[in-house]
Design a protein around this motif. Sequence first.
Motif, PDB file in Angstrom:
ATOM      1  N   SER A  74       0.972  -1.070   0.392  1.00 43.00           N
ATOM      2  CA  SER A  74       0.084  -0.291  -0.128  1.00 43.00           C
ATOM      3  C   SER A  74       0.805   1.101  -0.243  1.00 43.00           C
ATOM      4  N   VAL A  75       2.048   1.054   0.733  1.00 42.75           N
ATOM      5  CA  VAL A  75       3.365   2.552   0.659  1.00 42.75           C
ATOM      6  C   VAL A  75       3.157   2.504  -0.323  1.00 42.75           C
ATOM      7  N   PHE A  76       4.091   1.168  -1.604  1.00 46.58           N
ATOM      8  CA  PHE A  76       4.524   1.561  -2.420  1.00 46.58           C
ATOM      9  C   PHE A  76       3.811   2.197  -3.523  1.00 46.58           C
ATOM     10  N   ARG A  77       2.521   1.309  -4.084  1.00 47.79           N
ATOM     11  CA  ARG A  77       1.774   2.089  -4.388  1.00 47.79           C
ATOM     12  C   ARG A  77       1.494   3.410  -4.161  1.00 47.79           C
ATOM     13  N   ARG A  78       1.064   4.102  -3.020  1.00 52.98           N
ATOM     14  CA  ARG A  78       0.487   5.205  -2.826  1.00 52.98           C
ATOM     15  C   ARG A  78       1.966   6.042  -3.429  1.00 52.98           C
ATOM     16  N   LEU A  79       3.029   5.684  -3.106  1.00 50.48           N
ATOM     17  CA  LEU A  79       4.567   6.573  -3.779  1.00 50.48           C
ATOM     18  C   LEU A  79       4.818   6.399  -5.285  1.00 50.48           C
ATOM     19  N   LEU A  80       4.309   5.396  -5.852  1.00 52.65           N
ATOM     20  CA  LEU A  80       4.341   5.356  -7.020  1.00 52.65           C
ATOM     21  C   LEU A  80       3.586   6.300  -8.233  1.00 52.65           C
ATOM     22  N   ALA A  81       2.309   5.792  -7.500  1.00 49.57           N
ATOM     23  CA  ALA A  81       1.469   6.710  -8.267  1.00 49.57           C
ATOM     24  C   ALA A  81       1.964   8.236  -8.190  1.00 49.57           C
ATOM     25  N   GLU A  82       2.158   9.036  -6.895  1.00 46.54           N
ATOM     26  CA  GLU A  82       2.382   9.779  -6.410  1.00 46.54           C
ATOM     27  C   GLU A  82       3.641  10.928  -7.633  1.00 46.54           C
ATOM     28  N   VAL A  83       4.737   9.210  -7.764  1.00 44.80           N
ATOM     29  CA  VAL A  83       5.602   9.668  -8.575  1.00 44.80           C
ATOM     30  C   VAL A  83       5.620   9.261  -9.719  1.00 44.80           C
ATOM     31  N   SER A  84       4.561   8.937 -10.588  1.00 41.38           N
ATOM     32  CA  SER A  84       3.732   8.727 -12.080  1.00 41.38           C
ATOM     33  C   SER A  84       3.083   9.641 -11.985  1.00 41.38           C
ATOM     34  N   ALA A  85       2.674  10.161 -11.588  1.00 41.65           N
ATOM     35  CA  ALA A  85       1.654  11.583 -11.166  1.00 41.65           C
ATOM     36  C   ALA A  85       2.913  12.874 -12.130  1.00 41.65           C
ATOM     37  N   ALA A  86       3.370  12.690 -10.777  1.00 41.96           N
ATOM     38  CA  ALA A  86       4.949  14.040 -10.697  1.00 41.96           C
ATOM     39  C   ALA A  86       5.718  13.767 -12.099  1.00 41.96           C
ATOM     40  N   ALA A  87       6.049  12.788 -12.795  1.00 43.96           N
ATOM     41  CA  ALA A  87       6.172  12.109 -14.479  1.00 43.96           C
ATOM     42  C   ALA A  87       5.666  12.918 -15.456  1.00 43.96           C
ATOM     43  N   VAL A  88       4.284  12.844 -15.194  1.00 43.98           N
ATOM     44  CA  VAL A  88       3.595  13.282 -16.825  1.00 43.98           C
ATOM     45  C   VAL A  88       3.925  14.296 -16.454  1.00 43.98           C
ATOM     46  N   THR A  89       3.326  15.379 -15.106  1.00 46.13           N
ATOM     47  CA  THR A  89       3.198  17.021 -15.068  1.00 46.13           C
ATOM     48  C   THR A  89       4.885  17.433 -15.698  1.00 46.13           C
ATOM     49  N   ARG A  90       5.645  16.847 -15.526  1.00 42.55           N
ATOM     50  CA  ARG A  90       6.734  17.336 -15.774  1.00 42.55           C
ATOM     51  C   ARG A  90       7.531  16.899 -16.932  1.00 42.55           C
ATOM     52  N   GLY A  91       6.798  15.910 -18.266  1.00 48.49           N
ATOM     53  CA  GLY A  91       5.955  15.883 -19.286  1.00 48.49           C
ATOM     54  C   GLY A  91       6.758  14.349 -19.714  1.00 48.49           C
ATOM     55  N   PHE A  92       7.459  13.698 -18.842  1.00 42.81           N
ATOM     56  CA  PHE A  92       7.941  12.631 -19.314  1.00 42.81           C
ATOM     57  C   PHE A  92       6.553  11.623 -19.172  1.00 42.81           C
ATOM     58  N   GLN A  93       7.179  10.797 -20.890  1.00 44.76           N
ATOM     59  CA  GLN A  93       6.587   9.774 -21.545  1.00 44.76           C
ATOM     60  C   GLN A  93       6.455   8.105 -20.365  1.00 44.76           C
ATOM     61  N   TYR A  94       7.205   8.301 -19.768  1.00 46.63           N
ATOM     62  CA  TYR A  94       8.094   6.993 -19.042  1.00 46.63           C
ATOM     63  C   TYR A  94       8.581   7.140 -17.991  1.00 46.63           C
ATOM     64  N   LEU A  95       8.179   6.293 -17.282  1.00 49.91           N
ATOM     65  CA  LEU A  95       8.954   5.962 -15.923  1.00 49.91           C
ATOM     66  C   LEU A  95       9.173   4.972 -15.709  1.00 49.91           C
ATOM     67  N   VAL A  96      11.009   4.830 -15.803  1.00 44.93           N
ATOM     68  CA  VAL A  96      11.087   3.775 -15.758  1.00 44.93           C
ATOM     69  C   VAL A  96      11.705   2.626 -14.124  1.00 44.93           C
ATOM     70  N   LEU A  97      11.469   1.939 -14.027  1.00 41.94           N
ATOM     71  CA  LEU A  97      11.297   1.180 -12.634  1.00 41.94           C
ATOM     72  C   LEU A  97      11.737  -0.181 -13.041  1.00 41.94           C
ATOM     73  N   GLY A  98      13.002  -0.375 -11.936  1.00 44.14           N
ATOM     74  CA  GLY A  98      13.886  -1.508 -11.998  1.00 44.14           C
ATOM     75  C   GLY A  98      13.044  -3.183 -10.844  1.00 44.14           C
TER      76      GLY A  98
END
Length: 148
Positions: A74-98
């Motif tokens: 649940s913590v991971f999902r919440r943080l990933l959603a925040e980071v994904s939204a911030a990436a979109v706001t900054r104009g990134f097409q992809y968020l890379v996670l390994g």
Amino acid sequence: FEALAHEFSDRRDGCIAGVMGLWDQSAYKQSVVRAYAGWLKVASWLGGSIVPRVGDHVRSAYAALVVIAGDDPSVFRRLLAEVSAAAVTRGFQYLVLGLDARDPLLPAARAHRHILYRSRLYLASWPNGACLHERLDQRPVYVDVATL
């Protein structure tokens, strides 16, 4: 990390429960699509936003420095959603996670729209060096793909 655009954290009972950074490496790494193979070739013909066109720069950022206490999804999902939204706001097409195939957070990551990219990690050592392979166990390996 001058290129670290933003760090996100989640707190529970006054303690940090998770941290994830959004890292823009575009000043150091650029990717340009030269060709596609397999199903990606078909996807590129379909157009839309599935994959960039051949010749385009790929605007990607990295979900970096991921640490989640107790592998709490649940913590991971919440943080990933925040980071994904911030990436979109900054104009990134992809968020890379390994993530390692054994990572308990992998199912939560796969719930997002994604392109799976399988890879192998190799451990190299030098003569007279530390034998790291002898100390490995079955825990998931964490490699921050932003640093590769």
